[in-house]
Scaffold this motif. Structure first.
Motif, short mmCIF file in Angstrom:
data_model
loop_
_atom_site.label_atom_id
_atom_site.label_comp_id
_atom_site.label_asym_id
_atom_site.label_seq_id
_atom_site.Cartn_x
_atom_site.Cartn_y
_atom_site.Cartn_z
N LEU A 249 36.87 124.64 4.24
CA LEU A 249 37.91 125.41 4.90
C LEU A 249 39.33 125.01 4.47
CD1 LEU A 249 36.55 125.94 8.51
CD2 LEU A 249 37.26 127.72 6.90
N ALA A 250 39.58 123.73 4.31
CA ALA A 250 40.93 123.28 3.97
C ALA A 250 41.35 123.80 2.61
CB ALA A 250 41.02 121.75 4.01
N MET A 251 40.47 123.71 1.61
CA MET A 251 40.85 124.19 0.27
C MET A 251 40.91 125.71 0.22
SD MET A 251 37.69 123.61 -2.40
CE MET A 251 36.13 124.52 -2.29
N LEU A 252 40.06 126.39 0.99
CA LEU A 252 40.11 127.85 1.03
C LEU A 252 41.43 128.32 1.64
CD1 LEU A 252 36.51 128.89 2.20
CD2 LEU A 252 37.38 128.65 -0.12
N GLY A 253 41.89 127.61 2.65
CA GLY A 253 43.14 127.98 3.29
C GLY A 253 44.36 127.73 2.44
N ALA A 254 44.29 126.73 1.55
CA ALA A 254 45.44 126.37 0.74
C ALA A 254 45.54 127.19 -0.55
CB ALA A 254 45.39 124.88 0.39
N ALA A 255 44.41 127.66 -1.06
CA ALA A 255 44.41 128.38 -2.34
C ALA A 255 45.04 129.76 -2.20
CB ALA A 255 42.98 128.51 -2.86
N GLY A 256 45.60 130.25 -3.30
CA GLY A 256 46.16 131.59 -3.29
C GLY A 256 45.12 132.64 -2.97
N LEU A 257 43.93 132.46 -3.54
CA LEU A 257 42.77 133.31 -3.24
C LEU A 257 41.65 132.40 -2.77
CD1 LEU A 257 41.27 136.04 -3.28
CD2 LEU A 257 40.66 135.57 -5.68
N GLY A 258 41.46 132.31 -1.46
CA GLY A 258 40.41 131.47 -0.90
C GLY A 258 39.29 132.35 -0.39
N VAL A 259 38.12 132.24 -0.98
CA VAL A 259 37.02 133.16 -0.68
C VAL A 259 35.85 132.42 -0.03
CG1 VAL A 259 35.36 134.81 -1.63
CG2 VAL A 259 37.67 134.67 -2.59
N ALA A 260 35.49 132.87 1.16
CA ALA A 260 34.28 132.39 1.83
C ALA A 260 33.11 133.20 1.27
CB ALA A 260 34.39 132.59 3.33
N PHE A 261 32.21 132.52 0.56
CA PHE A 261 31.13 133.22 -0.12
C PHE A 261 29.82 133.07 0.64
CE2 PHE A 261 27.64 133.37 -3.24
CZ PHE A 261 27.85 134.65 -3.75
N ARG A 262 29.30 134.20 1.16
CA ARG A 262 28.05 134.19 1.94
C ARG A 262 28.05 133.00 2.88
NH1 ARG A 262 23.76 136.04 -2.86
NH2 ARG A 262 25.02 137.80 -3.58
N ALA A 263 29.15 132.89 3.62
CA ALA A 263 29.50 131.66 4.29
C ALA A 263 28.91 131.54 5.69
CB ALA A 263 31.03 131.55 4.38
N LYS A 264 28.94 130.30 6.19
CA LYS A 264 28.57 130.03 7.57
C LYS A 264 29.55 130.75 8.49
CE LYS A 264 25.55 127.21 5.81
NZ LYS A 264 25.89 127.43 4.39
N PRO A 265 29.13 131.15 9.69
CA PRO A 265 29.98 131.96 10.58
C PRO A 265 31.37 131.38 10.81
CG PRO A 265 27.74 131.93 11.41
CD PRO A 265 27.77 130.97 10.25
#
Length: 298
Positions: A249-265
């Motif tokens: 979550l931390a790196m997804l939130g910081a990246a310009g394009l943060g993608v949760a891929f088939r992710a946990k709820p």
């Protein structure tokens, strides 16, 4: 237009009438949506739009889909091509959790998989859970690592994602809460230029039931994203990150394009962009790559 809505479906699943319906919904609810630009026939299309925030447009599009298996990624039109990719490995670049698979050789797969699930859902501390799980495979012969590797499969689209971005000058790195024994092999197989993960300790014959401290965890992934961006003189807006678990979550939130891929709820609910139905090539379509530009598997 100030923004782009990228629509992606499994091959053959994106039809023109559905795209037209989403465009109409955006226009009806205060947006200004332009003509669709098809990136891949019946698979991916861009809808330019203005006058709506990305979050608003995404909610409108998902409502118009009425349950159709289509992913929607909205973002500013400027700077959508990224020059750094940082990817989780387990259940993202590969289909399995490598520690869970390794545990099968010690007869404790069910117990370890249950802890993994709780950790990825954010229910328990990752570092503590990793130490607990690794202790459960103490004494496992090193040959089990190779046996596990022989059954690991790549996530569909993984190699195309990495090789295409690398071919266009991006640095691609793995940042995993798993182990360097596996990340090194995945990096070589897929085309990542660097990899970062935990180091399993052994005595030359068997696992010691420990990893080298400190544990490579959620904060470590964020640190690697920032460190690699700085090394390549990139703003975080020029980076992409992808993962499925709470420790991403931390790196997804910081990246310009943060993608949760088939992710946990918990991850899907928090990420600004998510891919639930497409494969990893969805990250290429989100950056505006066309089907003809995608580098096929080596």
């Amino acid at each position: 237009m100030s923004h782009i809505m990228t629509l992606v479906a499994p091959a053959g699943g994106l039809q023109a009438p559905l795209v037209a319906r989403i465009r109409a919904a955006l226009n009806d609810l205060g947006g200004q949506a332009g003509t669709a630009d098809w990136l891949a026939e019946e698979e991916a299309a861009d809808l330019p739009f203005s006058l709506l925030a990305a979050e608003q447009a995404t909610a409108i599009a998902r409502g118009a889909l009425d349950g159709a298996p289509v992913d929607c990624i909205a973002q500013p039109a400027e700077g959508r091509r990224k020059m750094l990719l940082v990817a989780d490995m387990d259940s993202t670049i590969v289909t399995a959790e490598t520690l869970d698979e390794l545990a099968a050789h010690a007869g404790v797969q069910a117990q370890i998989a249950a802890i993994t699930q709780r950790s990825m859902n954010g229910e328990i501390d990752f570092s503590t859970s990793l130490r607990e799980r690794v202790a459960m495979i103490k004494g496992l012969p090193l040959a089990a690592l190779q046996k596990t590797w022989e059954h690991i499969e790549l996530m569909p689209g993984a190699e195309e994602l990495v090789r295409t971005m690398a071919a266009h000058g991006a640095h691609c790195a793995i940042a995993s809460g798993g182990f360097t024994w596996f990340t090194a092999r995945v990096a070589e197989r897929v085309g990542f230029q660097s990899h970062h993960a935990n180091i399993l300790l052994d005595d030359g014959h068997a696992l010691l039931g420990r990893v080298e401290e400190p544990v490579f965890d959620r904060d470590s992934k964020l640190t690697i994203l920032k460190q690699l961006a700085a090394e390549h003189a990139l703003p975080l807006s020029a980076t992409a990150a992808v993962g499925d678990g709470a420790n991403d979550l931390a790196m997804l939130g910081a990246a310009g394009l943060g993608v949760a891929f088939r992710a946990k709820p918990v991850v899907a609910a928090s990420a600004r962009a998510r891919v639930d139905f497409g494969d990893l090539r969805a990250l290429l379509f989100a950056q505006g790559f066309r089907a003809a530009e995608i580098v096929e598997q080596a």
